[in-house]
Design a protein around this motif. Structure first.
Motif, PDB file in Angstrom:
ATOM      1  N   ARG A 130       0.799  -1.237   0.000  1.00 26.06           N
ATOM      2  CA  ARG A 130       0.000   0.000   0.000  1.00 26.06           C
ATOM      3  C   ARG A 130       0.825   1.277   0.000  1.00 26.06           C
ATOM      4  O   ARG A 130       0.254   2.364  -0.093  1.00 26.06           O
ATOM      5  N   GLU A 131       2.132   1.179   0.122  1.00 28.35           N
ATOM      6  CA  GLU A 131       2.943   2.383   0.291  1.00 28.35           C
ATOM      7  C   GLU A 131       4.086   2.429  -0.712  1.00 28.35           C
ATOM      8  O   GLU A 131       4.636   1.401  -1.094  1.00 28.35           O
ATOM      9  N   GLN A 132       4.423   3.654  -1.078  1.00 32.10           N
ATOM     10  CA  GLN A 132       5.609   3.864  -1.905  1.00 32.10           C
ATOM     11  C   GLN A 132       6.364   5.089  -1.401  1.00 32.10           C
ATOM     12  O   GLN A 132       5.781   6.007  -0.821  1.00 32.10           O
ATOM     13  N   LEU A 133       7.667   5.049  -1.612  1.00 34.66           N
ATOM     14  CA  LEU A 133       8.529   6.169  -1.244  1.00 34.66           C
ATOM     15  C   LEU A 133       8.656   7.080  -2.451  1.00 34.66           C
ATOM     16  O   LEU A 133       8.980   6.622  -3.555  1.00 34.66           O
ATOM     17  N   VAL A 134       8.374   8.373  -2.236  1.00 36.89           N
ATOM     18  CA  VAL A 134       8.426   9.329  -3.336  1.00 36.89           C
ATOM     19  C   VAL A 134       9.244  10.547  -2.918  1.00 36.89           C
ATOM     20  O   VAL A 134       9.477  10.791  -1.734  1.00 36.89           O
ATOM     21  N   ARG A 135       9.650  11.297  -3.909  1.00 37.12           N
ATOM     22  CA  ARG A 135      10.423  12.498  -3.655  1.00 37.12           C
ATOM     23  C   ARG A 135       9.504  13.627  -3.207  1.00 37.12           C
ATOM     24  O   ARG A 135       8.425  13.835  -3.781  1.00 37.12           O
ATOM     25  N   ASN A 136       9.911  14.326  -2.188  1.00 35.15           N
ATOM     26  CA  ASN A 136       9.144  15.477  -1.723  1.00 35.15           C
ATOM     27  C   ASN A 136       9.248  16.592  -2.748  1.00 35.15           C
ATOM     28  O   ASN A 136      10.329  16.861  -3.274  1.00 35.15           O
ATOM     29  N   CYS A 137       8.136  17.209  -3.064  1.00 28.23           N
ATOM     30  CA  CYS A 137       8.166  18.303  -4.029  1.00 28.23           C
ATOM     31  C   CYS A 137       7.060  19.301  -3.712  1.00 28.23           C
ATOM     32  O   CYS A 137       6.121  19.000  -2.975  1.00 28.23           O
ATOM     33  N   GLU A 138       7.189  20.480  -4.268  1.00 29.19           N
ATOM     34  CA  GLU A 138       6.172  21.523  -4.118  1.00 29.19           C
ATOM     35  C   GLU A 138       5.178  21.367  -5.261  1.00 29.19           C
ATOM     36  O   GLU A 138       5.547  21.509  -6.432  1.00 29.19           O
ATOM     37  N   ILE A 139       3.944  21.042  -4.939  1.00 31.37           N
ATOM     38  CA  ILE A 139       2.953  20.766  -5.980  1.00 31.37           C
ATOM     39  C   ILE A 139       2.453  22.072  -6.608  1.00 31.37           C
ATOM     40  O   ILE A 139       2.026  22.991  -5.903  1.00 31.37           O
ATOM     41  N   VAL A 140       2.526  22.154  -7.918  1.00 33.74           N
ATOM     42  CA  VAL A 140       1.917  23.269  -8.643  1.00 33.74           C
ATOM     43  C   VAL A 140       0.395  23.130  -8.479  1.00 33.74           C
ATOM     44  O   VAL A 140      -0.141  22.031  -8.677  1.00 33.74           O
ATOM     45  N   PRO A 141      -0.318  24.194  -8.104  1.00 33.14           N
ATOM     46  CA  PRO A 141      -1.743  24.043  -7.746  1.00 33.14           C
ATOM     47  C   PRO A 141      -2.664  23.887  -8.959  1.00 33.14           C
ATOM     48  O   PRO A 141      -3.686  24.584  -9.093  1.00 33.14           O
ATOM     49  N   LEU A 142      -2.299  22.962  -9.836  1.00 35.48           N
ATOM     50  CA  LEU A 142      -3.079  22.727 -11.046  1.00 35.48           C
ATOM     51  C   LEU A 142      -3.270  21.237 -11.270  1.00 35.48           C
ATOM     52  O   LEU A 142      -2.369  20.442 -10.981  1.00 35.48           O
ATOM     53  N   GLU A 143      -4.441  20.872 -11.764  1.00 37.89           N
ATOM     54  CA  GLU A 143      -4.630  19.550 -12.336  1.00 37.89           C
ATOM     55  C   GLU A 143      -4.458  19.696 -13.845  1.00 37.89           C
ATOM     56  O   GLU A 143      -5.085  20.556 -14.468  1.00 37.89           O
ATOM     57  N   VAL A 144      -3.585  18.881 -14.415  1.00 42.64           N
ATOM     58  CA  VAL A 144      -3.296  18.942 -15.845  1.00 42.64           C
ATOM     59  C   VAL A 144      -4.010  17.765 -16.503  1.00 42.64           C
ATOM     60  O   VAL A 144      -3.709  16.608 -16.209  1.00 42.64           O
ATOM     61  N   ILE A 145      -4.966  18.059 -17.355  1.00 45.07           N
ATOM     62  CA  ILE A 145      -5.814  17.029 -17.969  1.00 45.07           C
ATOM     63  C   ILE A 145      -5.492  16.938 -19.454  1.00 45.07           C
ATOM     64  O   ILE A 145      -5.467  17.958 -20.158  1.00 45.07           O
ATOM     65  N   VAL A 146      -5.232  15.725 -19.925  1.00 46.79           N
ATOM     66  CA  VAL A 146      -5.002  15.488 -21.352  1.00 46.79           C
ATOM     67  C   VAL A 146      -6.147  14.638 -21.872  1.00 46.79           C
ATOM     68  O   VAL A 146      -6.437  13.575 -21.322  1.00 46.79           O
ATOM     69  N   ARG A 147      -6.795  15.115 -22.926  1.00 52.79           N
ATOM     70  CA  ARG A 147      -7.958  14.427 -23.480  1.00 52.79           C
ATOM     71  C   ARG A 147      -7.670  13.991 -24.921  1.00 52.79           C
ATOM     72  O   ARG A 147      -7.281  14.817 -25.762  1.00 52.79           O
ATOM     73  N   ASN A 148      -7.883  12.704 -25.187  1.00 57.23           N
ATOM     74  CA  ASN A 148      -7.766  12.159 -26.537  1.00 57.23           C
ATOM     75  C   ASN A 148      -9.124  11.916 -27.178  1.00 57.23           C
ATOM     76  O   ASN A 148      -9.247  11.924 -28.409  1.00 57.23           O
ATOM     77  N   TYR A 149     -10.127  11.682 -26.341  1.00 55.74           N
ATOM     78  CA  TYR A 149     -11.499  11.459 -26.779  1.00 55.74           C
ATOM     79  C   TYR A 149     -12.406  12.287 -25.883  1.00 55.74           C
ATOM     80  O   TYR A 149     -12.090  12.533 -24.718  1.00 55.74           O
ATOM     81  N   ALA A 150     -13.551  12.701 -26.414  1.00 54.93           N
ATOM     82  CA  ALA A 150     -14.513  13.454 -25.609  1.00 54.93           C
ATOM     83  C   ALA A 150     -15.156  12.527 -24.582  1.00 54.93           C
ATOM     84  O   ALA A 150     -15.543  11.403 -24.904  1.00 54.93           O
ATOM     85  N   ALA A 151     -15.245  13.000 -23.356  1.00 56.36           N
ATOM     86  CA  ALA A 151     -15.891  12.230 -22.284  1.00 56.36           C
ATOM     87  C   ALA A 151     -16.092  13.151 -21.093  1.00 56.36           C
ATOM     88  O   ALA A 151     -15.499  14.230 -21.007  1.00 56.36           O
ATOM     89  N   GLY A 152     -16.932  12.711 -20.168  1.00 56.18           N
ATOM     90  CA  GLY A 152     -17.087  13.410 -18.897  1.00 56.18           C
ATOM     91  C   GLY A 152     -17.476  14.866 -19.054  1.00 56.18           C
ATOM     92  O   GLY A 152     -18.368  15.226 -19.820  1.00 56.18           O
ATOM     93  N   SER A 153     -16.765  15.734 -18.322  1.00 55.27           N
ATOM     94  CA  SER A 153     -17.138  17.148 -18.276  1.00 55.27           C
ATOM     95  C   SER A 153     -16.982  17.836 -19.627  1.00 55.27           C
ATOM     96  O   SER A 153     -17.729  18.770 -19.940  1.00 55.27           O
ATOM     97  N   MET A 154     -16.024  17.394 -20.456  1.00 55.25           N
ATOM     98  CA  MET A 154     -15.878  18.011 -21.779  1.00 55.25           C
ATOM     99  C   MET A 154     -17.133  17.776 -22.625  1.00 55.25           C
ATOM    100  O   MET A 154     -17.630  18.693 -23.287  1.00 55.25           O
TER     101      MET A 154
END
Length: 251
Positions: free
Chosen positions: A77-101
């Motif tokens: 259930r756990e993984q070790l990751v590098r600490n980082c400062e998260i940019v306050p954005l969700e970056v969404i890539v769409r190849n097909y129309a779905a959901g909110s689009m």
């Protein structure tokens, strides 16, 4: 084991202080949420599957030179990751129309887009993660123009990798969401892929049948979420082919 310091708890993960400087332990929960947490449930084994699948995808990114925060998996259930400062954005890539689009633009779900479309949402659950433009991002100082150029490049490279991996196992990558982190090496800033890549953050459809193999199964009450995620893991070789339902839970 010494009690660890909790840094943050979100809808699907808990972050703990890591054992080494500059590291974080990322714990994957079984909680499932949809519609900005209006719909909630606990799905047995979901965290185990997302941990293993995110490890698979992040390791693949590392192998092709796409920087990310993953260091190693610690247990089921756990993984070790590098600490980082998260940019306050969700970056969404769409190849097909779905959901909110599809809802916003009146486009039928499943229509292939003329090219991958990258969208940005401001990370704020209380606001429902609203869609924003590059003008908003620049005006409020969430990322510089150089950052945005780098984020766009990272997102499209991840899309190329993920699309190819999923196509090879008969799955269409409809869209996905990533988060980007800043790490500092002396005076130099670097942007890396952070958070997770899993069926929680992707739309995955079987190429032949259109069956949904992602969190839309939970959103739309289409069956067992664990079965759907297990099928993705089985096809990718993350789980043995005879384990297509609930994985054995350890740790």
């Amino acid at each position: 084991m010494a009690r660890r310091k909790k840094i943050y708890e979100g809808k699907a993960k808990i972050l703990y202080e890591g054992p080494e400087p500059g590291t974080i332990v990322q714990y994957f929960k079984d909680d499932a949420t949809a519609f900005n947490a209006e719909k909630k449930d606990v799905i047995d084994g979901k965290g185990v599957l997302n941990n293993r699948l995110s490890e698979f995808f992040m390791t693949g990114l590392t192998q092709i030179g796409i920087p990310n925060h993953f260091i190693r998996r610690l247990n089921m259930r756990e993984q070790l990751v590098r600490n980082c400062e998260i940019v306050p954005l969700e970056v969404i890539v769409r190849n097909y129309a779905a959901g909110s689009m599809s809802k916003r633009l009146g486009i039928a779900e499943g229509m292939q887009l003329p090219r991958p479309i990258v969208e940005y949402c401001y990370k704020d659950d209380s606001l429902g993660d609203p869609l924003v433009t590059e003008e908003h991002i620049a005006a409020f100082g969430w990322a510089s123009q150089q950052d945005m150029d780098d984020i766009l490049s990272l997102a499209l490279r991840v899309n190329d990798f993920m699309s190819g991996v999923m196509l090879a196992v008969g799955i269409r990558l409809v869209d996905f969401k990533i988060e980007i982190g800043r790490v500092f090496e002396g005076d130099y800033q670097r942007l890396i892929v952070a958070d997770e890549i899993s069926p929680d953050s992707c739309r995955l459809w079987d190429i032949e049948t259109g069956q949904k193999l992602d969190k839309d199964v939970f959103r739309r009450d289409l069956g067992s979420l664990t079965d759907a995620y297990s099928e993705v893991a089985r096809r990718l070789g993350v789980l043995p082919s005879n384990n297509v339902t609930k994985p054995t839970l350890i740790n």
